[in-house]
Design an enzyme around this catalytic site. Sequence first.
Site, short mmCIF file in Angstrom:
data_model
loop_
_atom_site.label_atom_id
_atom_site.label_comp_id
_atom_site.label_asym_id
_atom_site.label_seq_id
_atom_site.Cartn_x
_atom_site.Cartn_y
_atom_site.Cartn_z
N GLU A 62 0.85 -1.19 0.00
CA GLU A 62 0.00 0.00 0.00
C GLU A 62 0.88 1.24 0.00
O GLU A 62 1.78 1.36 0.83
CB GLU A 62 -0.95 0.02 1.20
CG GLU A 62 -1.84 1.25 1.22
CD GLU A 62 -2.93 1.21 2.27
OE1 GLU A 62 -3.63 2.24 2.43
OE2 GLU A 62 -3.10 0.17 2.93
N ASP A 121 10.40 7.27 0.50
CA ASP A 121 9.65 7.44 -0.73
C ASP A 121 9.34 6.06 -1.33
O ASP A 121 10.22 5.23 -1.52
CB ASP A 121 10.51 8.25 -1.72
CG ASP A 121 9.74 8.70 -2.95
OD1 ASP A 121 8.84 7.97 -3.38
OD2 ASP A 121 10.06 9.77 -3.49
N ASP A 143 -2.83 12.19 -2.39
CA ASP A 143 -2.81 13.64 -2.56
C ASP A 143 -3.09 13.94 -4.03
O ASP A 143 -2.39 13.47 -4.92
CB ASP A 143 -1.43 14.18 -2.15
CG ASP A 143 -1.40 15.69 -2.04
OD1 ASP A 143 -2.09 16.36 -2.84
OD2 ASP A 143 -0.70 16.21 -1.16
N THR A 213 -11.82 4.37 4.97
CA THR A 213 -10.76 5.22 5.51
C THR A 213 -11.37 6.54 5.96
O THR A 213 -12.47 6.92 5.56
CB THR A 213 -9.65 5.51 4.49
OG1 THR A 213 -10.15 6.46 3.53
CG2 THR A 213 -9.21 4.24 3.76
N ARG A 214 -10.62 7.27 6.76
CA ARG A 214 -11.09 8.58 7.23
C ARG A 214 -11.23 9.55 6.07
O ARG A 214 -12.07 10.45 6.09
CB ARG A 214 -10.14 9.13 8.29
CG ARG A 214 -8.75 9.50 7.76
CD ARG A 214 -7.85 10.08 8.83
NE ARG A 214 -7.54 9.09 9.86
CZ ARG A 214 -6.75 9.33 10.90
NH1 ARG A 214 -6.21 10.54 11.03
NH2 ARG A 214 -6.49 8.40 11.79
N GLU A 216 -12.12 8.84 2.97
CA GLU A 216 -13.39 8.55 2.30
C GLU A 216 -14.55 9.15 3.09
O GLU A 216 -15.45 9.79 2.51
CB GLU A 216 -13.57 7.05 2.16
CG GLU A 216 -14.89 6.65 1.53
CD GLU A 216 -15.19 5.17 1.71
OE1 GLU A 216 -15.42 4.51 0.70
OE2 GLU A 216 -15.20 4.70 2.87
#
Length: 234
Positions: A62, A121, A143, A213-214, A216
């Site tokens: 992920e 990264d 983002d 998820t928060r 969403e």
Amino acid sequence: MTASVDVKASPDRLYGRQRGHPLRPRQQRLLDQTLPRMRFPEAAIPDPASAFGHAPGQIWLEVGFGGGEHSLAQHVAHPDVGYIACEVFENGLCSLLSRVVPDDGEATAPVPDMLRIWDEDARILLRGLPDASIDRLFLMFPDPWPKSRHAKRRFVHPETVRMAARILRPGAIWRVASDDPTYQTWVEEVMGGQDLFDTAPPAMVRPEGWPPTRYEAKALKAGRQPLYWTFVRR
């Protein structure tokens, strides 16, 4: 197939702040004491299965796990999967780690042996992992970088698509979710201009097996329409 998207190569650098507000003592302990015990070691990049407590049935990755809700839910639902969760922002790292160990257990409480964290990264990892070594890839509400001049900063990018295709096994799934209209259009353009993944129209309701998820929840509360894509490696 549409014409390929013509954008500059994605630079090998991070944007934005890795730290938001000053860290609280608990958060600092999580980073100093818990994160090292869960970090995916750089030495394991050539053999990612070696990073886990036992041989994983599959390895999932992920990118940008945010608050960590999705990563932890997937880990709990699939305990035999080796899960690599990537995030560079310290508040996000602390959010996941705080769900793993209790207060005052940062240095001693048991941690999951099939969940590992990469806090650099993600593109470094994508470049180093062996061919066809990953069985599933997730990009949940990244983002959006909505300004056109920032297109090169978006993770869904022609160069990154090629990197993702290299590390994914044939038939592997790449799930992408976004609530940002600019990013949604961009995903359609980029994925419509490649021939490494089979594509399908996105779902407008979160499919079964996609933990919430928060981000969403925030999007839905604000009246934004998330889209959920499933791309399959050819």
